[in-house]
Scaffold this active site. Structure first.
Site, PDB file in Angstrom:
ATOM      1  N   GLU A 163      76.309   5.624  74.341  1.00 43.65           N
ATOM      2  CA  GLU A 163      77.180   4.738  73.546  1.00 43.65           C
ATOM      3  C   GLU A 163      78.293   4.053  74.349  1.00 43.65           C
ATOM      4  O   GLU A 163      79.452   4.056  73.936  1.00 43.65           O
ATOM      5  CB  GLU A 163      77.804   5.537  72.389  1.00 43.65           C
ATOM      6  CG  GLU A 163      76.759   6.158  71.483  1.00 43.65           C
ATOM      7  CD  GLU A 163      77.350   6.922  70.305  1.00 43.65           C
ATOM      8  OE1 GLU A 163      78.565   7.149  70.286  1.00 43.65           O
ATOM      9  OE2 GLU A 163      76.579   7.274  69.399  1.00 43.65           O
ATOM     10  N   ASN A 205      71.441   5.834  76.332  1.00 41.62           N
ATOM     11  CA  ASN A 205      71.203   6.033  74.895  1.00 41.62           C
ATOM     12  C   ASN A 205      72.294   5.322  74.088  1.00 41.62           C
ATOM     13  O   ASN A 205      73.475   5.414  74.429  1.00 41.62           O
ATOM     14  CB  ASN A 205      71.255   7.548  74.612  1.00 41.62           C
ATOM     15  CG  ASN A 205      70.751   7.936  73.244  1.00 41.62           C
ATOM     16  OD1 ASN A 205      69.629   7.582  72.881  1.00 41.62           O
ATOM     17  ND2 ASN A 205      71.562   8.665  72.488  1.00 41.62           N
ATOM     18  N   HIS A 242      69.643   5.058  63.935  1.00 44.34           N
ATOM     19  CA  HIS A 242      70.174   5.543  62.651  1.00 44.34           C
ATOM     20  C   HIS A 242      70.163   4.343  61.703  1.00 44.34           C
ATOM     21  O   HIS A 242      70.996   3.445  61.831  1.00 44.34           O
ATOM     22  CB  HIS A 242      71.614   6.048  62.809  1.00 44.34           C
ATOM     23  CG  HIS A 242      71.735   7.233  63.715  1.00 44.34           C
ATOM     24  ND1 HIS A 242      71.252   8.476  63.382  1.00 44.34           N
ATOM     25  CD2 HIS A 242      72.289   7.370  64.939  1.00 44.34           C
ATOM     26  CE1 HIS A 242      71.509   9.335  64.355  1.00 44.34           C
ATOM     27  NE2 HIS A 242      72.134   8.687  65.318  1.00 44.34           N
ATOM     28  N   GLU A 271      67.206   9.436  67.828  1.00 37.80           N
ATOM     29  CA  GLU A 271      68.006  10.084  66.765  1.00 37.80           C
ATOM     30  C   GLU A 271      67.636   9.518  65.405  1.00 37.80           C
ATOM     31  O   GLU A 271      68.492   9.280  64.556  1.00 37.80           O
ATOM     32  CB  GLU A 271      69.507   9.870  67.042  1.00 37.80           C
ATOM     33  CG  GLU A 271      69.951  10.384  68.390  1.00 37.80           C
ATOM     34  CD  GLU A 271      71.446  10.259  68.651  1.00 37.80           C
ATOM     35  OE1 GLU A 271      72.208  10.027  67.682  1.00 37.80           O
ATOM     36  OE2 GLU A 271      71.848  10.391  69.818  1.00 37.80           O
ATOM     37  N   ASP A 273      66.961   8.514  61.819  1.00 39.46           N
ATOM     38  CA  ASP A 273      67.096   8.872  60.413  1.00 39.46           C
ATOM     39  C   ASP A 273      67.215   7.567  59.644  1.00 39.46           C
ATOM     40  O   ASP A 273      67.648   6.555  60.188  1.00 39.46           O
ATOM     41  CB  ASP A 273      68.257   9.849  60.131  1.00 39.46           C
ATOM     42  CG  ASP A 273      69.592   9.466  60.746  1.00 39.46           C
ATOM     43  OD1 ASP A 273      69.793   8.273  61.076  1.00 39.46           O
ATOM     44  OD2 ASP A 273      70.459  10.353  60.881  1.00 39.46           O
TER      45      ASP A 273
HETATM   46  C1  XIL Z   1      76.477  13.932  65.683  1.00 34.56           C
HETATM   47  C2  XIL Z   1      76.060  15.295  65.174  1.00 34.56           C
HETATM   48  O1  XIL Z   1      74.882  15.160  64.426  1.00 34.56           O
HETATM   49  C3  XIL Z   1      77.154  15.891  64.346  1.00 34.56           C
HETATM   50  O2  XIL Z   1      76.848  17.253  64.019  1.00 34.56           O
HETATM   51  C4  XIL Z   1      78.487  15.860  65.069  1.00 34.56           C
HETATM   52  O3  XIL Z   1      79.519  16.282  64.217  1.00 34.56           O
HETATM   53  C5  XIL Z   1      78.782  14.454  65.557  1.00 34.56           C
HETATM   54  O4  XIL Z   1      77.704  13.994  66.349  1.00 34.56           O
HETATM   55  N1  XIL Z   1      75.149   9.580  67.939  1.00 34.56           N
HETATM   56  C6  XIL Z   1      74.908  10.600  68.821  1.00 34.56           C
HETATM   57  C7  XIL Z   1      74.877  11.998  68.321  1.00 34.56           C
HETATM   58  O5  XIL Z   1      74.605  10.352  69.976  1.00 34.56           O
HETATM   59  O6  XIL Z   1      75.349  12.897  69.290  1.00 34.56           O
HETATM   60  C8  XIL Z   1      75.689  12.142  67.061  1.00 34.56           C
HETATM   61  O7  XIL Z   1      75.505  13.480  66.578  1.00 34.56           O
HETATM   62  C9  XIL Z   1      75.279  11.122  66.044  1.00 34.56           C
HETATM   63  C10 XIL Z   1      75.494   9.739  66.566  1.00 34.56           C
END
Ligand code: XIL
Length: 456
Positions: A163, A205, A242, A271, A273
């Site tokens: 990020e 990422n 996401h 990641e 969802d």
């Molecule tokens: C999130 C986790 O799922 C949570 O449990 C935590 O509180 C915050 O981080 N991008 C990412 C992940 O790269 O590491 C994040 O994970 C979600 C967004």
């Protein structure tokens, strides 16, 4: 082994061996053939890919959770346990207990691990949040080196940097204490990671990098292209993906995947969802990945809706009660019907595997290679046939000029030429259809490696 099962296994082995010939090498998972086509992991493996989940260490004692994890997934990403605040809570004091627990759970069951994440503006421990300048740069590089060294050989791919770009239309880097140490902080992190764990794929990422037309996507693309041109070690791009009403699945997602892949990097959906878990959208995501040869795996960010960081969006494949949702069925069907187009860059040069199907007491071995200029890591998977075996030996002939410098989970007869690898005390016994894994690092060029397995 039934014929259909063997066919499934050999298809997966073919995909694996073909991929191992790619210069950049793709990490692959070969699932136990008995489960082929009936679970996310096995179906993805038939497509030469993995299907993973984010896992929380404190849920490994929940048997409803581990039942689904162990049955369905062949890759794991620690959800929080490898982040900077977890692994270096005090400067210079490293803490790996929870991450090791996840890694051991995964690897002892033949699942691969994605490491997440070595350098990030978020979830920094207090001491790091308060640092700046040269001291922070040094602390960050030390962190990358220490953590990547601790997990060396155990993590298939690292999210080295997470990020680092700003949202919106600027296409600029995100402001952060790390960014303020100098624009080269990202490449410095990648170089440190390569030195510490040369066998791992190194990924950049990010989120909101799914829509090809977005400035942020273009900015990441430009950085990756620049890294490839200048020889900064980068092997993969992770799209968090996401998806929700504010950041929906874009119709040009496949273009984004294929455009990154065309730069000569693997692409991973890291990641996933989807708010509301639309079956159609999940299906599209899987089909898009399968349409791009170098999209080599998908990770969903949690198992059941109740495990999600956005639980109220019910964005995952299993209900809070552990039942398969319609999105699960859509994903499994897409994985089973998908096709893998031949890779475009570079073409495979390895001959198809000639290993016959193992008889009772036999074994097969497959190898995946991660090659870089001047060296490579080979990961070898030994799979027992229809009977359990109590020992194994794998013979691999290395091309001239290739010399083994380091190995794990096996004993070797030689460092060059024809090498014979035998099990160590703890991994000789392999159950019917189960696998053990060993690996080695070598100087030189792997070329096409053809392992031969004999069981004792
Ligand atoms: C999130 C986790 O799922 C949570 O449990 C935590 O509180 C915050 O981080 N991008 C990412 C992940 O790269 O590491 C994040 O994970 C979600 C967004």
């Amino acid at each position: 082994m039934r014929n259909a099962q063997w066919k499934a296994a050999s298809r997966a082995a073919l995909a694996l061996t073909g991929a191992s010939a790619l210069a950049a090498g793709m990490a692959m998972v070969l699932a136990a053939p008995a489960a082929a086509g009936t679970t996310l992991g096995a179906s993805a493996a038939e497509q030469g890919r993995y299907f993973g989940a984010a896992v929380a260490a404190n849920k490994l004692s929940d048997s409803a959770y581990t039942t689904i994890l162990n049955r369905e997934f062949n890759s794991v990403t620690p959800e929080n346990e490898m982040k900077i605040d977890a692994t270096e809570p005090q400067q210079g004091q490293f803490s790996y207990g929870a991450a090791d627990q996840i890694v051991n759970h995964a690897r002892s069951r033949g699942m691969q691990v994605r490491g997440h994440t070595l350098a990030w503006h978020s979830q920094q421990p207090g001491w790091m949040q308060n640092m700046s300048g040269t001291a922070l740069r040094q602390a960050m590089l030390n962190h990358v080196t220490q953590v990547a060294t601790h997990f060396r050989g155990q993590v298939v791919a690292w999210d080295v940097v997470n990020e680092a770009f700003a949202d919106g239309s600027s296409g600029a880097r995100r402001d952060s204490n790390l960014q303020r140490t100098g624009n080269d902080w990202i490449e410095a992190a990648f170089r440190a990671a390569r030195a510490a764990d040369p066998g791992a794929k190194l990924c950049y990422n990010d989120y909101n990098t799914d829509d090809w037309t977005h400035a942020k996507t273009q900015a990441v693309y430009t950085m990756v292209r620049d890294f490839k041109q200048r020889g900064v070690p980068i092997d993969c791009v992770g799209l968090q993906s996401h998806f929700n009403s504010g950041s929906p699945y874009p119709g040009n997602y496949r273009t984004t995947l294929s455009s990154f892949a065309a730069l000569g990097v693997d692409v991973q959906i890291t990641e996933l969802d989807i708010e509301g878990a639309s079956a159609a959208t999940y299906r599209s995501v899987v089909q898009d990945c399968l349409a791009v040869a170098r999209c080599n795996g998908i990770t969903v960010w949690g198992i059941r809706d109740s495990d999600s960081w956005r639980a109220s969006q019910t964005p995952l494949l299993f209900t809070s009660g552990g039942a398969k949702k319609p999105a699960y069925d859509a994903v499994l069907a897409a994985l089973n019907n998908g096709t893998t187009p031949p890779p475009t860059t570079p073409p495979p040069t390895t001959p198809p595997p000639t290993t016959p199907p193992p008889g009772p007491g036999g074994c097969t071995a497959t190898v995946s290679v991660n090659q870089w200029t001047g060296g490579f890591v080979a990961t070898v998977k030994v799979t027992a046939g229809s009977s359990a075996i109590s020992s194994w030996a794998v013979t691999i002939t290395l091309p001239s000029g290739a010399t083994v410098t380091n190995a794990w989970n096996a004993n070797r007869s030689a460092d060059a030429g024809t090498t014979r690898w035998t099990n160590v005390a703890y991994n000789g016994q392999v159950g019917a259809g189960q696998s053990a894994e060993f690996g080695f690092q070598a100087n030189g060029t792997a070329g096409g490696l053809t392992p031969a397995c004999a069981a004792g």
